[in-house]
Design an enzyme around this catalytic site. Structure first.
Site, PDB file in Angstrom:
ATOM      1  N   TYR A 145       0.768  -1.221  -0.045  1.00 34.40           N
ATOM      2  CA  TYR A 145      -0.112  -0.033  -0.083  1.00 34.40           C
ATOM      3  C   TYR A 145       0.872   1.242   0.014  1.00 34.40           C
ATOM      4  CZ  TYR A 145      -2.795   3.678   1.626  1.00 34.40           C
ATOM      5  OH  TYR A 145      -3.949   4.934   1.903  1.00 34.40           O
ATOM      6  N   LYS A 149       1.328   4.560  -2.940  1.00 35.01           N
ATOM      7  CA  LYS A 149       1.055   5.713  -2.465  1.00 35.01           C
ATOM      8  C   LYS A 149       2.497   6.717  -2.676  1.00 35.01           C
ATOM      9  CE  LYS A 149      -3.213   5.622  -1.799  1.00 35.01           C
ATOM     10  NZ  LYS A 149      -4.218   6.161  -2.631  1.00 35.01           N
TER      11      LYS A 149
END
Length: 271
Positions: A145, A149
């Site tokens: 994740y 990002k």
């Protein structure tokens, strides 16, 4: 001035609130998502809904072309679609890792590619990328994740300089803790991938630590106001930050060394 706005991932959470709030401000808003049945509630709020799967190129091309055919332009793209796939680097399958990037990075990039030609032609537009403070810091179990990002942050910085000569702005929104489905999905993935592994005990402590903060998370409207501010500003900031613990966390990340930041993060796990 009324804008034509496309919001991805509008079926729930922040995207849903963005769509409702921007429609209330008088803009022409298209709420797009894969789960079309969950978009029905938005129609009563003045939002136009459209099917979109950011992992399917034909779906993305159809979505953008339909709006251009109906409105003649897209002034704002809010790249909001995304999710958190949590688990250890060792345990998360490469198939799931690739899916995390397909949704959070490549879907965002492809949607951007598709709207840019019309924005360049009209010599104006804004690309608003919903990142996270997780694009600046990294916690245990969130490697894929966070990597996605971090990629959004870097891509946005490059894109901003590329499209500036065409009158197009690129804005990054970095939410901290916000009430949404995000945590539920992330924790479900974490539980699934770490059960009966060497990391099970640590993962259990991690979940307990974050469960204590969920009730403190900000309402999605906090981030929606930042999106509205970026859209209304003639010269928007390159980044907007909001949500639970967002500013303190980014302050610590800026001034603390890696080892100290690691100790701070690990100290939050219950003994």
């Amino acid at each position: 001035m009324k804008k034509v706005i496309l919001i991805t991932g509008a079926s729930s959470g922040m995207g849903k609130v963005f769509a409702q709030d921007l429609a209330k401000e008088g803009h022409i808003v298209y709420g797009a998502a894969r789960r079309v049945d969950l978009l029905k509630e938005l129609t009563s709020k003045g939002v136009k809904t459209i099917a979109l799967d950011v992992t399917n190129d034909e779906s993305m091309k159809s979505c953008v072309q339909t709006i251009l055919d109906q409105e003649g332009r897209i002034d704002i793209l809010v790249n909001n679609a995304g999710y958190g796939s949590y688990g250890t680097v060792e345990d998360v399958s490469m198939e799931e890792a690739k899916r995390q990037f397909d949704v959070n990075v490549f879907g965002l990039a492809r949607m951007t590619q598709l709207v840019l030609p019309s924005m360049r032609k009209q010599k104006s537009g804004k690309i608003i990328n919903i990142s996270s403070i997780g694009g600046k810091i990294a916690t245990p179990f969130g490697a894929w994740y966070h990597a996605s990002k971090f990629a959004v942050e870097g891509m946005s910085d490059s894109l901003r300089t590329e499209v500036k000569p065409f009158g197009i702005d690129v804005v990054v929104i970095e939410p901290g803790g916000v009430k949404s489905e995000w945590a539920t999905i992330a924790y479900e993935n974490l539980t699934k991938t770490t059960q009966n592994t060497a990391y099970s005990d640590m993962a259990t402590k991690f979940k307990k630590a974050f469960e204590t903060t969920i009730s403190k998370n900000a309402e999605p409207e906090v981030i929606s106001r930042l999106v509205s501010k970026a859209i209304a500003a003639p010269k928007p900031k390159t980044r907007y930050v909001g949500g639970y613990m967002a500013k303190p966390v980014l302050f610590f990340r800026r001034w603390l060394g890696d080892r100290t930041m690691d100790k701070l993060l690990l100290s939050q796990l219950p003994k």
